[in-house]
Design a protein around this motif. Sequence first.
Motif, PDB file in Angstrom:
ATOM      1  N   HIS A   1       7.962   2.706  -7.626  1.00 54.82           N
ATOM      2  CA  HIS A   1       9.230   1.990  -7.749  1.00 54.82           C
ATOM      3  C   HIS A   1       9.003   0.549  -7.295  1.00 54.82           C
ATOM      4  CE1 HIS A   1      11.738   5.583  -8.339  1.00 54.82           C
ATOM      5  NE2 HIS A   1      10.952   6.182  -7.470  1.00 54.82           N
ATOM      6  N   ASN A   2       9.943  -0.321  -7.587  1.00 50.36           N
ATOM      7  CA  ASN A   2       9.847  -1.686  -7.090  1.00 50.36           C
ATOM      8  C   ASN A   2      10.084  -1.746  -5.584  1.00 50.36           C
ATOM      9  OD1 ASN A   2       9.158  -3.021  -9.439  1.00 50.36           O
ATOM     10  ND2 ASN A   2      11.295  -3.046 -10.136  1.00 50.36           N
ATOM     11  N   ALA A   3      10.851  -0.798  -5.101  1.00 51.03           N
ATOM     12  CA  ALA A   3      11.179  -0.784  -3.671  1.00 51.03           C
ATOM     13  C   ALA A   3       9.927  -0.574  -2.818  1.00 51.03           C
ATOM     14  CB  ALA A   3      12.185   0.315  -3.396  1.00 51.03           C
ATOM     15  N   GLU A   4       9.985  -1.116  -1.627  1.00 51.75           N
ATOM     16  CA  GLU A   4       8.898  -0.920  -0.676  1.00 51.75           C
ATOM     17  C   GLU A   4       9.446  -0.302   0.590  1.00 51.75           C
ATOM     18  OE1 GLU A   4       7.168  -4.734  -0.011  1.00 51.75           O
ATOM     19  OE2 GLU A   4       5.674  -4.460  -1.608  1.00 51.75           O
ATOM     20  N   VAL A   5       8.599   0.442   1.259  1.00 48.46           N
ATOM     21  CA  VAL A   5       8.963   0.882   2.607  1.00 48.46           C
ATOM     22  C   VAL A   5       7.995   0.220   3.567  1.00 48.46           C
ATOM     23  CG1 VAL A   5      10.109   3.055   2.083  1.00 48.46           C
ATOM     24  CG2 VAL A   5       7.629   2.994   2.232  1.00 48.46           C
ATOM     25  N   HIS A   6       8.527  -0.196   4.691  1.00 52.05           N
ATOM     26  CA  HIS A   6       7.696  -0.898   5.672  1.00 52.05           C
ATOM     27  C   HIS A   6       7.427  -0.015   6.873  1.00 52.05           C
ATOM     28  CE1 HIS A   6       8.099  -4.767   3.582  1.00 52.05           C
ATOM     29  NE2 HIS A   6       9.252  -4.238   3.180  1.00 52.05           N
ATOM     30  N   SER A   7       6.189   0.122   7.177  1.00 53.39           N
ATOM     31  CA  SER A   7       5.841   0.824   8.414  1.00 53.39           C
ATOM     32  C   SER A   7       5.500  -0.256   9.430  1.00 53.39           C
ATOM     33  CB  SER A   7       4.672   1.759   8.170  1.00 53.39           C
ATOM     34  OG  SER A   7       3.544   1.011   7.755  1.00 53.39           O
ATOM     35  N   THR A   8       4.992   0.134  10.564  1.00 50.88           N
ATOM     36  CA  THR A   8       4.721  -0.833  11.628  1.00 50.88           C
ATOM     37  C   THR A   8       3.831  -1.982  11.142  1.00 50.88           C
ATOM     38  OG1 THR A   8       3.127   0.841  12.303  1.00 50.88           O
ATOM     39  CG2 THR A   8       5.071   0.570  13.676  1.00 50.88           C
ATOM     40  N   ALA A   9       2.800  -1.650  10.381  1.00 49.87           N
ATOM     41  CA  ALA A   9       1.854  -2.704  10.003  1.00 49.87           C
ATOM     42  C   ALA A   9       1.824  -3.019   8.508  1.00 49.87           C
ATOM     43  CB  ALA A   9       0.453  -2.314  10.470  1.00 49.87           C
TER      44      ALA A   9
ATOM     45  N   ALA B 212       3.329  -2.638   4.223  1.00 46.12           N
ATOM     46  CA  ALA B 212       4.389  -2.365   3.256  1.00 46.12           C
ATOM     47  C   ALA B 212       3.784  -1.445   2.191  1.00 46.12           C
ATOM     48  CB  ALA B 212       4.858  -3.659   2.625  1.00 46.12           C
ATOM     49  N   HIS B 213       4.533  -0.423   1.800  1.00 47.44           N
ATOM     50  CA  HIS B 213       4.049   0.508   0.785  1.00 47.44           C
ATOM     51  C   HIS B 213       5.045   0.559  -0.346  1.00 47.44           C
ATOM     52  CE1 HIS B 213       1.315   2.127   3.886  1.00 47.44           C
ATOM     53  NE2 HIS B 213       2.356   2.015   4.683  1.00 47.44           N
ATOM     54  N   LYS B 214       4.547   0.515  -1.572  1.00 48.79           N
ATOM     55  CA  LYS B 214       5.414   0.733  -2.724  1.00 48.79           C
ATOM     56  C   LYS B 214       5.867   2.188  -2.702  1.00 48.79           C
ATOM     57  CE  LYS B 214       5.217  -3.019  -5.495  1.00 48.79           C
ATOM     58  NZ  LYS B 214       6.413  -3.768  -5.884  1.00 48.79           N
ATOM     59  N   VAL B 215       7.117   2.408  -3.010  1.00 49.14           N
ATOM     60  CA  VAL B 215       7.638   3.778  -3.016  1.00 49.14           C
ATOM     61  C   VAL B 215       7.121   4.503  -4.255  1.00 49.14           C
ATOM     62  CG1 VAL B 215       9.726   5.171  -3.158  1.00 49.14           C
ATOM     63  CG2 VAL B 215       9.694   3.108  -1.752  1.00 49.14           C
ATOM     64  N   PRO B 216       6.416   5.624  -4.084  1.00 49.25           N
ATOM     65  CA  PRO B 216       5.852   6.321  -5.241  1.00 49.25           C
ATOM     66  C   PRO B 216       6.909   7.048  -6.070  1.00 49.25           C
ATOM     67  CG  PRO B 216       5.421   7.578  -3.252  1.00 49.25           C
ATOM     68  CD  PRO B 216       6.090   6.297  -2.821  1.00 49.25           C
ATOM     69  N   SER B 217       6.659   7.099  -7.375  1.00 48.18           N
ATOM     70  CA  SER B 217       7.509   7.866  -8.274  1.00 48.18           C
ATOM     71  C   SER B 217       6.713   9.045  -8.830  1.00 48.18           C
ATOM     72  CB  SER B 217       7.971   6.968  -9.418  1.00 48.18           C
ATOM     73  OG  SER B 217       8.404   7.724 -10.504  1.00 48.18           O
ATOM     74  N   VAL B 218       5.434   8.796  -9.115  1.00 51.41           N
ATOM     75  CA  VAL B 218       4.523   9.844  -9.579  1.00 51.41           C
ATOM     76  C   VAL B 218       3.223   9.703  -8.797  1.00 51.41           C
ATOM     77  CG1 VAL B 218       3.239  10.796 -11.557  1.00 51.41           C
ATOM     78  CG2 VAL B 218       5.497   9.768 -11.920  1.00 51.41           C
TER      79      VAL B 218
END
Length: 215
Positions: A84-92, A94-100
């Motif tokens: 997805h275009n959205a990202e999730v941020h962890s402490t260190a 940023a990860h793109k949110v997986p769809s597949v």
Amino acid sequence: MSARRPEAVDPRGRCVPEAGSVLVPGASGNVGARHVHSLTPRRASLMQEPVLVLNATYEPINVTAVRRAMVLLLKGVAQAEEVHNAEVHSTAHAHKVPSVIRLLAYRHIPQQSRALSRKNILLRDRNTCQFCGKIFPSSELTLDHVMPRSRGGRSSWENLVACCYRCNNDKGDRTPEEAGLKLARKPRPFTLHTSRQLMRLIGHRDERWRKYLFY
Ligand SMILES: [Zn+2]
């Protein structure tokens, strides 16, 4: 290697774990969990979004939640095929949110039938009361023995259906005929057809799933 409890959506109507867990050897640890847990509450619902899980061969084998998919990615047992275009941020990071996602090692899907569970019955019946035809949240549905247990009805795919509490009360210890109720459809075990259809239903909102499911 031994298989885990079979549960959710599988293209062959076979064994697949429920959403939130996936048939991956050694994937039950909590590596990556600290990243996931550090997400802001705002992202919590995003973490429940469905993710299509492909075998190493690109065959769809399961549907899991973003949270679980992230753990598999962070552990290095799967890679993201669509995001997805959205990202999730962890402490260190940023990860793109997986769809597949796709498992990196081929996972043999054992030829055993899907577990008979409340969750799977509700999934098969699409959270629809099989007597009044209304859709309910899982918490407002129970399982009804079509032929009552007190009269020898078995707990089987063919004799258990999703049922709202009201219909369940109305029916009591009677057969549908005796209670003047009619089954929406004849209950059956999961099949290849059912599973693929369910994956499509779940993935309906996500275009990215199409090329893996519609062939
Ligand atoms: Zn009902």
